[in-house]
Design an enzyme around this catalytic site. Structure first.
Site, PDB file in Angstrom:
ATOM      1  N   CYS A 132       0.420  -1.432  -0.256  1.00 44.49           N
ATOM      2  CA  CYS A 132      -0.092   0.250  -0.072  1.00 44.49           C
ATOM      3  C   CYS A 132       1.217   1.525   0.024  1.00 44.49           C
ATOM      4  O   CYS A 132       1.279   1.425  -0.978  1.00 44.49           O
ATOM      5  CB  CYS A 132      -0.406   0.077   0.782  1.00 44.49           C
ATOM      6  SG  CYS A 132      -2.121   0.844   0.978  1.00 44.49           S
ATOM      7  N   HIS A 244      -3.498  -5.254   0.915  1.00 41.73           N
ATOM      8  CA  HIS A 244      -2.368  -5.093   2.265  1.00 41.73           C
ATOM      9  C   HIS A 244      -2.580  -6.982   2.232  1.00 41.73           C
ATOM     10  O   HIS A 244      -4.377  -7.219   3.548  1.00 41.73           O
ATOM     11  CB  HIS A 244      -3.938  -4.907   3.168  1.00 41.73           C
ATOM     12  CG  HIS A 244      -3.639  -3.243   3.754  1.00 41.73           C
ATOM     13  ND1 HIS A 244      -2.860  -2.333   4.045  1.00 41.73           N
ATOM     14  CD2 HIS A 244      -3.976  -2.379   2.656  1.00 41.73           C
ATOM     15  CE1 HIS A 244      -2.507  -1.304   4.105  1.00 41.73           C
ATOM     16  NE2 HIS A 244      -2.996  -1.298   3.465  1.00 41.73           N
ATOM     17  N   GLU A 246      -1.588  -8.341   5.495  1.00 44.27           N
ATOM     18  CA  GLU A 246      -1.653  -8.549   6.309  1.00 44.27           C
ATOM     19  C   GLU A 246      -2.558  -8.447   7.491  1.00 44.27           C
ATOM     20  O   GLU A 246      -3.126  -8.791   7.894  1.00 44.27           O
ATOM     21  CB  GLU A 246      -0.033  -7.697   6.870  1.00 44.27           C
ATOM     22  CG  GLU A 246      -1.362  -5.695   7.456  1.00 44.27           C
ATOM     23  CD  GLU A 246      -1.254  -5.523   5.945  1.00 44.27           C
ATOM     24  OE1 GLU A 246      -1.433  -4.757   6.138  1.00 44.27           O
ATOM     25  OE2 GLU A 246      -0.566  -5.789   4.728  1.00 44.27           O
TER      26      GLU A 246
END
Length: 334
Positions: A132, A244, A246
């Protein structure tokens, strides 16, 4: 010759011979770059820390078999030269900060990016991955930083599938991915997007980056703007995703992050891939004592989700006096 925890440290020999550089490193340690403290934490934590890392990035790397060392902002070049000589790769995380602040995230990223190029040019395989905001920073660094940043505004705050390019299967990032992972990524809304800036194809064309960088997937924002979702460098082990991976480790109930089995399985691919790239690097710390002092385990996590943050947990670094040197931030990407 003494061997610590099964690891050969710098200068050590195995059976009288240098350890093979061709063997994969099964104890990779990856640096995660910190960034300026988020403004929402200013009044929550009286220590007034200078920087932070969301714990979800640490969890994602650990789940793929790596350990993490935090890389601080605001240091001189010698600091980054030293730490990168001991790490096996660097992750630029997502977040929320400007790129034009002195001695901040972008300046540290510039040092790391330049040094990573030098290392790879010298035959020292050193991977870098951006997520990002970190992905955007990589492209802006590749473009050459200036008063006008090489990215565009967009509105993307939801989950998307990936629209793969026709030749994506020959890319390093996707060529070994299982078919079921590719099917999930291309058919289901499981990549988390949360950004008001993005990189589009024209950003690569306008700065002569199309020869160096290969686009492997796109996604669409809420207004139908096609932005680059993943890419990689044609020469160096540099990679970026606008989404993302994560976020499978973030649990904010007001967010729409998918935690389905398919979402977890598909998003895990990206950190698995990156950590395996870092296994090809053989940097190490001088000894176990130095290694232990640098690991992120020396810092406590804070339960920031309970304080209203979208991050469930964060690590904070380098406290300073309250009320001094604060900078106004804007939410640019998290």
């Amino acid at each position: 010759m003494e061997q610590l925890s099964g690891v050969l440290y710098k200068g050590e020999l195995e059976d009288g011979c240098a350890a093979s550089a061709s063997a994969l490193n099964d104890r990779p340690i990856i640096g995660v770059l910190a960034q300026e403290q988020h403004y929402k934490f200013w009044d929550k934590y009286p220590e007034d820390y200078t920087s932070y890392i969301a714990a979800s990035y640490v969890k994602a790397l650990e789940a793929s078999g790596a350990r993490v060392v935090p890389i601080m902002i605001g240091k001189d070049r010698s600091y980054y030269e030293d730490i990168m000589g001991k790490l096996n790769g660097v992750l630029f995380p997502g977040g929320a900060t400007y790129f034009n602040q002195s001695n901040g995230f972008a300046d540290a990223g510039q040092h790391i990016y330049d040094l990573a190029i030098e290392m790879n040019e010298a035959g020292d395989y050193f991977p870098v991955f951006g997520t990002c905001l970190g992905f955007e920073l990589i492209i802006i660094l590749a473009s050459g930083r200036g008063p006008v940043e090489n990215r565009v505004t967009c509105h993307s705050f939801g989950n998307n599938p990936l629209n793969f390019t026709r030749d994506f299967r020959s890319s390093k990032m996707y060529k070994s991915a299982d078919d079921d992972i590719i099917n999930i990524l291309s058919r289901e809304d499981i990549t988390v997007n949360h950004h008001q800036f993005c990189i589009v194809d024209e950003n690569l064309k306008s700065h002569n980056l199309t020869k160096d960088w290969r686009v492997t997937a796109h996604s669409d924002d809420a207004n139908g703007l096609k932005f680059i979702a993943s890419l990689e460098h044609n020469k160096y082990p540099f990679y970026g995703v606008q989404f993302h991976p994560e976020k499978i480790f973030e649990w904010k109930q007001t967010k729409t992050y998918s935690h389905s089995f398919n979402a977890i399985k598909a998003n895990r691919h990206f950190m698995d891939f990156f950590v395996n790239e870092c296994r090809k690097n053989h940097h190490s710390f001088a000894d176990a004592e130095e290694e232990n002092k640098c690991l992120i385990y020396n810092y406590n996590t804070h339960f920031t989700g309970a304080e209203g943050s979208a991050y469930e947990q964060c690590y904070f670094f380098e406290p300073r006096n309250v009320g001094k040197n604060k900078v106004n931030y804007t939410i640019v990407a998290i």
